[in-house]
Structure formats: structure tokens, C-alpha cells
Scaffold this motif. Structure first.
Motif, mmCIF file in Angstrom:
data_model
loop_
_atom_site.group_PDB
_atom_site.id
_atom_site.type_symbol
_atom_site.label_atom_id
_atom_site.label_comp_id
_atom_site.label_asym_id
_atom_site.label_seq_id
_atom_site.Cartn_x
_atom_site.Cartn_y
_atom_site.Cartn_z
ATOM 1 N N GLU A 23 -21.151 -5.268 -4.727
ATOM 2 C CA GLU A 23 -20.291 -4.137 -5.028
ATOM 3 C C GLU A 23 -19.663 -3.659 -3.727
ATOM 4 N N LEU A 24 -18.355 -3.542 -3.723
ATOM 5 C CA LEU A 24 -17.653 -3.174 -2.507
ATOM 6 C C LEU A 24 -16.811 -1.921 -2.710
ATOM 7 N N LYS A 25 -16.793 -1.097 -1.678
ATOM 8 C CA LYS A 25 -15.873 0.036 -1.610
ATOM 9 C C LYS A 25 -14.835 -0.319 -0.549
ATOM 10 N N VAL A 26 -13.573 -0.402 -0.976
ATOM 11 C CA VAL A 26 -12.506 -0.897 -0.107
ATOM 12 C C VAL A 26 -11.401 0.153 0.022
ATOM 13 N N LEU A 27 -11.027 0.440 1.252
ATOM 14 C CA LEU A 27 -9.943 1.377 1.548
ATOM 15 C C LEU A 27 -8.830 0.644 2.278
ATOM 16 N N THR A 28 -7.593 0.856 1.849
ATOM 17 C CA THR A 28 -6.448 0.278 2.550
ATOM 18 C C THR A 28 -5.707 1.372 3.318
ATOM 19 N N ILE A 29 -5.397 1.091 4.561
ATOM 20 C CA ILE A 29 -4.527 1.960 5.365
ATOM 21 C C ILE A 29 -3.275 1.136 5.624
ATOM 22 N N GLY A 30 -2.229 1.414 4.869
ATOM 23 C CA GLY A 30 -1.060 0.543 4.967
ATOM 24 C C GLY A 30 0.179 1.137 4.339
ATOM 25 N N ASN A 31 0.808 0.344 3.499
ATOM 26 C CA ASN A 31 2.091 0.704 2.908
ATOM 27 C C ASN A 31 2.224 -0.018 1.570
ATOM 28 N N SER A 32 3.437 -0.244 1.101
ATOM 29 C CA SER A 32 3.617 -0.895 -0.198
ATOM 30 C C SER A 32 3.094 -2.324 -0.216
ATOM 31 N N ASN A 59 -1.959 4.840 1.894
ATOM 32 C CA ASN A 59 -0.718 4.070 2.026
ATOM 33 C C ASN A 59 0.492 4.977 1.906
ATOM 34 N N ILE A 60 1.491 4.697 2.698
ATOM 35 C CA ILE A 60 2.796 5.363 2.618
ATOM 36 C C ILE A 60 3.848 4.262 2.675
ATOM 37 N N GLY A 61 4.807 4.296 1.779
ATOM 38 C CA GLY A 61 5.828 3.254 1.746
ATOM 39 C C GLY A 61 6.494 3.046 3.095
ATOM 40 N N GLY A 62 6.527 1.799 3.561
ATOM 41 C CA GLY A 62 7.175 1.471 4.822
ATOM 42 C C GLY A 62 6.441 1.923 6.069
ATOM 43 N N CYS A 63 5.235 2.423 5.903
ATOM 44 C CA CYS A 63 4.521 3.044 7.027
ATOM 45 C C CYS A 63 4.074 2.019 8.056
ATOM 46 N N THR A 64 4.334 2.327 9.303
ATOM 47 C CA THR A 64 3.919 1.477 10.422
ATOM 48 C C THR A 64 2.614 2.006 11.009
ATOM 49 N N LEU A 65 2.026 1.226 11.889
ATOM 50 C CA LEU A 65 0.831 1.682 12.596
ATOM 51 C C LEU A 65 1.131 2.948 13.400
ATOM 52 N N GLU A 66 2.297 2.970 13.996
ATOM 53 C CA GLU A 66 2.693 4.154 14.773
ATOM 54 C C GLU A 66 2.751 5.390 13.894
ATOM 55 N N ARG A 67 3.361 5.277 12.728
ATOM 56 C CA ARG A 67 3.477 6.443 11.868
ATOM 57 C C ARG A 67 2.113 6.897 11.349
ATOM 58 N N HIS A 68 1.249 5.954 10.979
ATOM 59 C CA HIS A 68 -0.095 6.334 10.526
ATOM 60 C C HIS A 68 -0.788 7.179 11.588
ATOM 61 N N TRP A 69 -0.688 6.730 12.840
ATOM 62 C CA TRP A 69 -1.359 7.463 13.903
ATOM 63 C C TRP A 69 -0.730 8.843 14.109
ATOM 64 N N LYS A 70 0.586 8.912 14.071
ATOM 65 C CA LYS A 70 1.259 10.200 14.274
ATOM 66 C C LYS A 70 1.020 11.152 13.103
ATOM 67 N N GLU A 71 0.914 10.612 11.888
ATOM 68 C CA GLU A 71 0.580 11.456 10.733
ATOM 69 C C GLU A 71 -0.826 12.040 10.902
ATOM 70 N N HIS A 72 -1.726 11.228 11.422
ATOM 71 C CA HIS A 72 -3.088 11.716 11.671
ATOM 72 C C HIS A 72 -3.082 12.818 12.721
ATOM 73 N N GLN A 73 -2.357 12.605 13.806
ATOM 74 C CA GLN A 73 -2.292 13.616 14.861
ATOM 75 C C GLN A 73 -1.733 14.933 14.340
ATOM 76 N N LYS A 74 -0.675 14.834 13.535
ATOM 77 C CA LYS A 74 -0.060 16.040 12.975
ATOM 78 C C LYS A 74 -1.025 16.763 12.053
ATOM 79 N N ALA A 75 -1.767 16.015 11.247
ATOM 80 C CA ALA A 75 -2.736 16.619 10.328
ATOM 81 C C ALA A 75 -3.881 17.291 11.078
ATOM 82 N N GLU A 76 -4.253 16.725 12.233
ATOM 83 C CA GLU A 76 -5.314 17.333 13.039
ATOM 84 C C GLU A 76 -4.853 18.661 13.633
ATOM 85 N N GLU A 77 -3.566 18.764 13.949
ATOM 86 C CA GLU A 77 -3.017 19.983 14.528
ATOM 87 C C GLU A 77 -2.723 21.036 13.472
#
Length: 306
Positions: A23-32, A59-77
Motif C-alpha cells: 500500500e502506497l501513499k503517493v504525492l506529486t509536486i508538479g503540473n498537468s 500541482n499547478i498547470g505549467g508550474c516549474t520548479l522555480e514557481r513551486h519554490w517561490k509559491e512556498h516562500q510566499k506562503a511561508e511569509e
């Protein structure tokens, strides 16, 4: 005596089934390009006895690694900023990563930057560190994305061909895997393999875009021969008339099935031939072909030696 032997054998068989159950719990950090795996993977896993899966996505459509990281930073602030999900279930990357004891967390680059090595860092490193901090029990796995269909105009704008896009993105993902000692789910390789194994007479061919104006609904141009891309009809919001549209970058139904079979084999260390589920719109022989391509890609893609 015979009865006792039978009971003993049954007990051994049952124990083996329990041991092989996964049994696996799987999370994707990505895009479409990660969203598409949700289409068939649950059904694929369910069709194999002893295998279960629980999936979630950041996942966010078209999301890059850069955007994922910046979204995280913004959410932390800004605690009220939650970039992932829908209106009733907005979450931050921190919330998603800590919501369950994930067994696997996948990452990938946005497809339009996947072939550009300069686009990966320092964002991949930052995300990997974050995952290891918040979900230390999880294995981080890279999904290799794929090269676009021949009629995607971006290939022409970038002045690269389909094969060159594939070669470049493959090197980027392989370098990333080697740097951080991570496994790769070679979806891009499986896609490229289906293209290579399709007879030349049946492959998707380039065409003059002007021809699209000659079709009347519901007719569509030939689109067999590739697991990426599709033509479809949609209504123009202003005129109310139907118009032909195309998507030359995302997987179609055949591609979604290819991806699901590949992910199943990679995550569960099983053969794609174990999969019993076949979608209604895919024939038995085609399903077998896609399973075989997925298996070959998994067997031949160079993985990091640990």
C-alpha cells in the motif's frame, strides 16, 4: 495428513500474499504532466491483487520548479496564501507535505523548461531539502517528462526538433537524478519508445496548419500514431460556433494509460503485464503494446547506482 499439508500450504500462500501486499501513499509536486497520472493509475493499481494506492497532488498547470519554490516562500511569509488546490480546499506545500506519511513524493520540471539545464537550480535543491525536512520517510522520485508532438509550434520557435527536445530533457533529468541520488520514472522514454516502435506508415505526420480550416464538426484530422496530443472541437465563447482545437503537448488517453502502467511498475516493483485493467477506449492488443513499451522504458532507462 493430506489435509494438514493442504492447510499448511494454504497458510504459506496466505503469508506470501500478505508479504507481497503493498500500500502506497503517493504525492506529486508538479503540473498537468503529473495530473495525467491520476486518470488511470488508481484503476491500474486496483486491478492488481495486493496493491493499493492513496494519491494527492500539489500541482499547478505549467508550474516549474522555480514557481513551486517561490509559491512556498510566499506562503511561508503570508499564512493566508494557499496556492494549491481549489476554492474549498486551498493548501500550502507545507500543509500537503505534512498531511500524511507519504511513501513517495515525485517532482518534475515544467515541460517548457525541461530541456533547459539552467532552469533547474537552485529550485530543485530547495524543494528536495524541504521534502526531506517535512516528509523524511518519503522516497523522492523524479518523473521524466516528454517531448511535444511534432505539430507543437514551440519546437519551431525554439529551433529544436522533437528528438533534440527529448535528448536535452533526458540529460537534464539524468543529471538531476545523479546529483541527488534519486530514481527516475522514465515517462518521456516510454513516450519516445512508442513513437519509435510505431510503423512509419502509422506514425503521426506533420501537416499544413491551414488544413484545419477545411474540417467541419465533428470531423477531425488523422491523429493516430502518437500518445501525445489530440484534436478536438470546442465552442467559441464569442461567436457561439464550434471550432477545431489542438493540444500537442499533453498525453492523450493512450498516453495516460502508458504513463499509469509505467508508474505502477516503477512504484510497486512489478511487471506491467500484471496490470489487468484496460480502459474502455483502448483495445486489448493496443494495451499490450503500451504495457510493453512502458516495461521496456523502465528496464532500459539508466538509473543511478546507489
Amino acid at each position: 495428513m493430506q489435509c494438514l499439508k493442504k492447510i499448511a500450504l494454504t497458510a504459506v500462500f496466505a503469508a506470501a500474499m500478505v508479504c507481497s501486499a503493498k500500500e502506497l501513499k503517493v504525492l506529486t509536486i508538479g503540473n498537468s504532466f503529473a495530473d495525467s497520472v491520476f486518470h488511470y493509475l488508481p484503476s491500474v493499481v486496483k486491478s492488481v491483487p495486493g496493491c493499493k494506492i492513496e494519491m494527492d497532488r500539489a500541482n499547478i498547470g505549467g508550474c516549474t520548479l522555480e514557481r513551486h519554490w517561490k509559491e512556498h516562500q510566499k506562503a511561508e511569509e503570508k499564512p493566508d496564501y494557499k496556492p494549491y488546490g481549489w476554492s474549498k480546499k486551498k493548501r500550502t506545500l507545507r500543509e500537503i507535505l505534512t498531511s500524511k506519511k507519504w511513501d513517495v513524493v515525485t517532482i518534475q520540471q515544467g515541460s517548457h523548461q525541461s530541456w533547459k539545464p539552467e532552469s533547474y537550480e537552485p529550485y530543485a535543491e530547495n524543494l528536495i531539502k524541504l521534502i526531506r525536512e517535512l516528509a523524511p520517510q518519503a522516497e523522492i522520485v523524479i518523473q521524466q517528462t516528454w517531448a511535444y508532438r511534432l505539430d507543437d509550434g514551440r519546437l519551431r520557435n525554439w529551433k529544436i526538433g522533437q528528438t533534440e527536445m527529448y535528448d536535452r530533457l533526458t540529460k537534464c533529468y539524468s543529471d538531476l537524478a545523479k546529483k541527488y541520488q534519486l530514481r527516475v520514472i522514465p515517462t518521456g522514454a516510454a513516450v519516445q519508445l512508442t513513437r519509435a516502435k510505431t510503423p512509419d506508415s502509422q506514425r503521426f505526420k506533420s501537416y499544413d496548419p491551414a488544413i484545419l480550416r477545411t474540417f467541419k464538426c465533428p470531423d477531425l484530422p488523422p491523429q493516430a500514431g502518437d500518445v501525445v496530443g489530440k484534436f478536438y472541437w470546442g465552442k467559441n465563447r464569442k461567436s457561439g460556433e464550434m471550432e477545431i482545437r489542438r493540444d500537442p503537448s499533453h498525453l492523450n488517453d493512450r498516453g495516460d494509460y502508458l504513463q499509469a502502467c509505467l508508474w505502477f511498475a516503477a512504484l510497486y516493483d512489478r511487471k506491467t503485464s500484471d496490470v489487468k485493467f484496460i480502459p474502455k477506449m483502448i483495445g486489448k492488443s493496443e494495451a499490450k503494446f503500451l504495457q510493453q513499451c512502458a516495461q521496456e522504458a523502465l528496464d532500459t532507462f539508466p538509473q543511478v547506482k546507489k
